[in-house]
Write a protein that holds these residues in place. Structure first.
Motif, PDB file in Angstrom:
ATOM      1  N   ILE A   1      31.278 106.579  21.297  1.00  0.00           N
ATOM      2  CA  ILE A   1      32.010 107.759  21.755  1.00  0.00           C
ATOM      3  C   ILE A   1      33.359 107.231  22.231  1.00  0.00           C
ATOM      4  O   ILE A   1      33.409 106.300  23.039  1.00  0.00           O
ATOM      5  N   ILE A   2      34.456 107.826  21.745  1.00  0.00           N
ATOM      6  CA  ILE A   2      35.759 107.225  22.016  1.00  0.00           C
ATOM      7  C   ILE A   2      36.849 108.271  22.175  1.00  0.00           C
ATOM      8  O   ILE A   2      36.853 109.301  21.492  1.00  0.00           O
ATOM      9  N   CYS A   3      37.742 108.002  23.107  1.00  0.00           N
ATOM     10  CA  CYS A   3      38.971 108.781  23.249  1.00  0.00           C
ATOM     11  C   CYS A   3      40.090 107.933  22.658  1.00  0.00           C
ATOM     12  O   CYS A   3      40.628 107.051  23.329  1.00  0.00           O
ATOM     13  N   GLU A   4      40.431 108.179  21.409  1.00  0.00           N
ATOM     14  CA  GLU A   4      41.402 107.339  20.712  1.00  0.00           C
ATOM     15  C   GLU A   4      42.789 107.417  21.341  1.00  0.00           C
ATOM     16  O   GLU A   4      43.553 106.443  21.309  1.00  0.00           O
ATOM     17  N   GLU A   5      43.114 108.567  21.949  1.00  0.00           N
ATOM     18  CA  GLU A   5      44.422 108.727  22.585  1.00  0.00           C
ATOM     19  C   GLU A   5      44.610 107.736  23.730  1.00  0.00           C
ATOM     20  O   GLU A   5      45.741 107.375  24.089  1.00  0.00           O
ATOM     21  N   ALA A   6      43.509 107.275  24.309  1.00  0.00           N
ATOM     22  CA  ALA A   6      43.585 106.363  25.446  1.00  0.00           C
ATOM     23  C   ALA A   6      43.887 104.924  25.044  1.00  0.00           C
ATOM     24  O   ALA A   6      44.245 104.110  25.886  1.00  0.00           O
ATOM     25  N   PHE A   7      43.774 104.608  23.755  1.00  0.00           N
ATOM     26  CA  PHE A   7      43.950 103.234  23.290  1.00  0.00           C
ATOM     27  C   PHE A   7      45.382 103.044  22.810  1.00  0.00           C
ATOM     28  O   PHE A   7      45.749 103.449  21.701  1.00  0.00           O
TER      29      PHE A   7
END
Length: 330
Positions: A240-246
């Motif tokens: 589960i990932i929030c790509e905007e945070a990377f």
């Protein structure tokens, strides 16, 4: 790393290896005074609304009904962990002197994830950046001393931090367990400016490289406190990932994984901060059933739901309130 019979009770293989022994936090928090509050941009507006009447006060005194619900959340979580035959160990409560020493700057005994972490058979005390959390290890240390003595595992601490200067300029080194994710021999460590920093990551890399581990630094959005607030490794090949945070994209070794994507807004609500009990069972808040729960179910994961709204309002959820001592297959 080869374990002998004595140290089979302390070992973390990965984020989703079967959880067998865990430290589950207490529920004690004195909010810093308004003038001592720093770096709170990771908190949601709802969280700040809860805290506005508690600056400089212990939650138990300022918001007794919230305190009771908070304690009930932990009790429900402990029951669930024991249902899956996980051994649960609790830190001691803070003494009155410890509370007195923390007056104004605040004190906390509510997130077991951050003041220490376990990689393989190494127990490592972290170095906390927020002033009200810098002594958070103390109610847990007796557990670590006992585990190290009984299991003959490595037990060490990050060097004492240089805290001179403004919050964002402090040199550290800082290294917090919420930023540390274990995937076999690769260790991911997040850095957003709010917790772990490059100096802490360099220290960790220099140490664990002696045991065959690599460390991948992961720059994060400044509204994300820890890496586990943007990434959850559910099972091998699924995250589960929030790509905007990377800020520099998904780490290379995770790019081919199947992913459930979430927004930055939901990440701040701690949607990725669930806890895998193994590769088949995942614990999350009931608020997230329609957003990630149903997707996990479709992928063959049994999802257990608990209301953890009070804990989340203080900036942490299921992963934040736990730190495994034993997570391994076999």
């Amino acid at each position: 790393m080869i374990m002998n019979k004595k140290n089979e009770q302390v070992f973390v293989e990965s984020e989703f290896a079967p959880l067998k022994r865990v430290v589950l936090a207490q529920s004690q928090f004195s909010v810093p005074t308004k003038e001592n509050m720093q770096g709170e941009q990771f908190l949601t507006e709802d969280s700040l609304e809860v805290l506005k009447d508690a600056y400089g006060k212990d939650i138990a005194d300022a918001l007794p009904e919230v305190q009771k619900k908070w304690e009930n959340e932990k009790e429900n979580f402990e029951k669930l962990l024991k249902k899956y035959e996980v051994e649960v160990i609790r830190p001691r409560l803070l003494t009155e002197n410890e509370k007195k020493d923390g007056k104004g700057e605040g004190y906390s005994n509510f997130f077991a994830r951050d003041p220490f972490f376990v990689i393989g058979q190494m127990i490592i005390e972290g170095s906390m950046k927020f002033g009200h959390r810098k002594k958070e290890i103390m109610p847990i240390r007796h557990i670590l001393e006992h585990e190290a003595e009984q299991n003959e595992c490595l037990y060490l601490s990050v060097p004492q931090a240089d805290r001179l200067g403004e919050f964002y300029d402090m040199k550290g080194p800082f290294l917090e367990g919420g930023d540390v994710l274990v995937l076999n021999k690769e260790i991911f460590v997040g850095t957003s400016g709010l917790a772990s920093n490059h100096e802490g990551i360099v220290w960790l890399r220099n140490f664990v490289s002696n045991f065959g581990y690599t460390v991948t630094e992961v720059p994060l959005h400044p509204k994300i406190l820890h890496l586990d607030c943007a990434l959850s490794l559910v099972k091998d090949g699924l995250m589960i990932i929030c790509e905007e945070a990377f800020l520099e994209g998904i780490p290379e070794s995770l790019k081919e994984w199947d992913k459930i994507s979430v927004s930055l807004e939901d990440a701040q609500k701690l949607i990725t901060n669930g806890l895998p009990l193994n590769e088949e069972v995942y614990v999350t808040d009931m608020e997230f059933q329609s957003i990630i729960g149903e997707q996990l179910t479709k992928k063959g994961i049994m999802v257990e739901y608990i209301d953890y709204s009070v804990s989340r309002s203080f900036g942490g959820s299921f992963r934040c309130t736990t730190q495994p001592l034993l997570r391994m297959n076999g």
